[in-house]
Motif scaffolding. Structure first.
Motif, mmCIF file in Angstrom:
data_model
loop_
_atom_site.group_PDB
_atom_site.id
_atom_site.type_symbol
_atom_site.label_atom_id
_atom_site.label_comp_id
_atom_site.label_asym_id
_atom_site.label_seq_id
_atom_site.Cartn_x
_atom_site.Cartn_y
_atom_site.Cartn_z
ATOM 1 N N ARG A 1 0.881 -1.257 0.036
ATOM 2 C CA ARG A 1 -0.125 -0.036 -0.009
ATOM 3 C C ARG A 1 0.812 1.178 -0.083
ATOM 4 O O ARG A 1 1.974 1.357 0.738
ATOM 5 C CB ARG A 1 -0.769 0.029 1.424
ATOM 6 C CG ARG A 1 -1.995 -0.954 1.201
ATOM 7 C CD ARG A 1 -3.266 -0.475 0.347
ATOM 8 N NE ARG A 1 -4.344 -1.165 0.104
ATOM 9 C CZ ARG A 1 -5.585 -1.194 0.480
ATOM 10 N NH1 ARG A 1 -5.657 0.032 1.100
ATOM 11 N NH2 ARG A 1 -6.417 -1.817 0.287
ATOM 12 N N THR A 2 0.463 2.237 -0.721
ATOM 13 C CA THR A 2 1.431 3.463 -0.686
ATOM 14 C C THR A 2 0.895 4.275 0.416
ATOM 15 O O THR A 2 -0.226 4.342 0.811
ATOM 16 C CB THR A 2 1.037 4.309 -2.042
ATOM 17 O OG1 THR A 2 -0.484 4.471 -1.962
ATOM 18 C CG2 THR A 2 1.669 3.673 -3.113
ATOM 19 N N VAL A 3 1.953 4.937 0.914
ATOM 20 C CA VAL A 3 1.800 5.464 2.413
ATOM 21 C C VAL A 3 1.965 6.996 1.878
ATOM 22 O O VAL A 3 3.020 7.432 1.438
ATOM 23 C CB VAL A 3 2.784 4.926 3.502
ATOM 24 C CG1 VAL A 3 2.571 5.828 4.745
ATOM 25 C CG2 VAL A 3 2.701 3.502 3.733
ATOM 26 N N LYS A 4 1.131 7.828 2.108
ATOM 27 C CA LYS A 4 1.057 9.291 2.060
ATOM 28 C C LYS A 4 2.017 9.951 3.126
ATOM 29 O O LYS A 4 1.765 9.719 4.075
ATOM 30 C CB LYS A 4 -0.318 9.907 1.699
ATOM 31 C CG LYS A 4 -0.752 9.611 0.568
ATOM 32 C CD LYS A 4 -1.989 10.412 0.240
ATOM 33 C CE LYS A 4 -2.548 10.090 -1.066
ATOM 34 N NZ LYS A 4 -3.711 11.078 -1.310
ATOM 35 N N HIS A 5 2.989 10.709 2.721
ATOM 36 C CA HIS A 5 3.947 11.571 3.486
ATOM 37 C C HIS A 5 3.504 13.031 3.490
ATOM 38 O O HIS A 5 3.494 13.218 2.182
ATOM 39 C CB HIS A 5 5.155 11.212 3.622
ATOM 40 C CG HIS A 5 5.513 9.972 4.096
ATOM 41 N ND1 HIS A 5 5.318 9.448 5.407
ATOM 42 C CD2 HIS A 5 5.911 8.657 3.397
ATOM 43 C CE1 HIS A 5 5.625 8.255 5.649
ATOM 44 N NE2 HIS A 5 6.105 7.724 4.364
ATOM 45 N N GLN A 6 3.441 13.871 4.492
ATOM 46 C CA GLN A 6 3.475 15.287 4.051
ATOM 47 C C GLN A 6 4.603 15.733 4.663
ATOM 48 O O GLN A 6 5.060 15.412 5.667
ATOM 49 C CB GLN A 6 2.208 15.712 4.922
ATOM 50 C CG GLN A 6 0.792 15.464 4.349
ATOM 51 C CD GLN A 6 -0.282 16.417 5.293
ATOM 52 O OE1 GLN A 6 -0.055 16.468 6.217
ATOM 53 N NE2 GLN A 6 -1.384 16.461 4.217
ATOM 54 N N ARG A 7 5.150 16.551 3.731
ATOM 55 C CA ARG A 7 6.342 17.281 4.046
ATOM 56 C C ARG A 7 6.531 18.432 3.348
ATOM 57 O O ARG A 7 5.936 18.712 2.255
ATOM 58 C CB ARG A 7 7.530 16.339 3.808
ATOM 59 C CG ARG A 7 7.640 15.646 2.187
ATOM 60 C CD ARG A 7 8.940 14.738 2.217
ATOM 61 N NE ARG A 7 8.615 14.451 0.683
ATOM 62 C CZ ARG A 7 9.113 13.210 0.097
ATOM 63 N NH1 ARG A 7 9.965 12.563 1.126
ATOM 64 N NH2 ARG A 7 9.029 12.820 -1.044
#
Length: 152
Positions: free
Chosen positions: A74-80
């Motif tokens: 599963r793709t994991v969304k990261h906020q940066r």
């Protein structure tokens, strides 16, 4: 014991069995039965004939060992943050109301305008204006310029 593979069906051909067909461009084809040879010479596509190995491989028939499905990550969304703004400032801008954003924009525009006006005034004060009138150099026509090139 060398076992060959049928060029059409994909079946094994044991020694002393089958037929060899050599095409005009010297490519060799081996056939287990006359049925395979006949279908090949009729230019039938083995991918469309249900009993051939190629068809079975294409349509995933008879493969019971590989029952386990491939696991996909599963793709994991990261906020940066991005260049010039860290994540905290981005989140603060996102959570701002439209009214606060408009006020900030207006304040920035007025500040930029006053700075530009001050800069222009400063530039105008330091540079004295020269009178803009007709130039004092004598005018030269095209004919005179052509004549001055040299004696032809």
């Amino acid at each position: 014991m060398k076992v060959e593979i049928d060029s059409f069906s994909g079946y094994r051909i044991y020694p002393s069995k089958g037929k060899l067909f050599v095409r005009g461009d010297s490519k060799i084809f081996r056939f287990a039965t006359s049925k395979n040879e006949s279908l090949f010479l009729q230019r039938k596509n083995p991918r469309k004939i249900a009993w051939t190995q190629v068809y079975r491989r294409m349509h995933k028939k008879g493969i019971t060992e590989e029952v386990a499905k491939k696991r996909s990550r599963r793709t994991v969304k990261h906020q940066r943050g991005i260049v010039g703004a860290d994540l905290a400032s981005i989140m603060a801008r996102r959570n701002q109301t439209a009214q606060a954003r408009n006020e900030a924009r207006q304040a920035a525009i007025t500040k930029a305008k006053t700075e530009k006006r001050e800069k222009e005034e400063k530039k105008a004060a330091s540079k004295p204006k020269a009178p803009r009138g007709p130039s004092t150099a004598p005018k030269v026509s095209r004919q005179q310029m052509k004549g001055s090139k040299g004696g032809r």
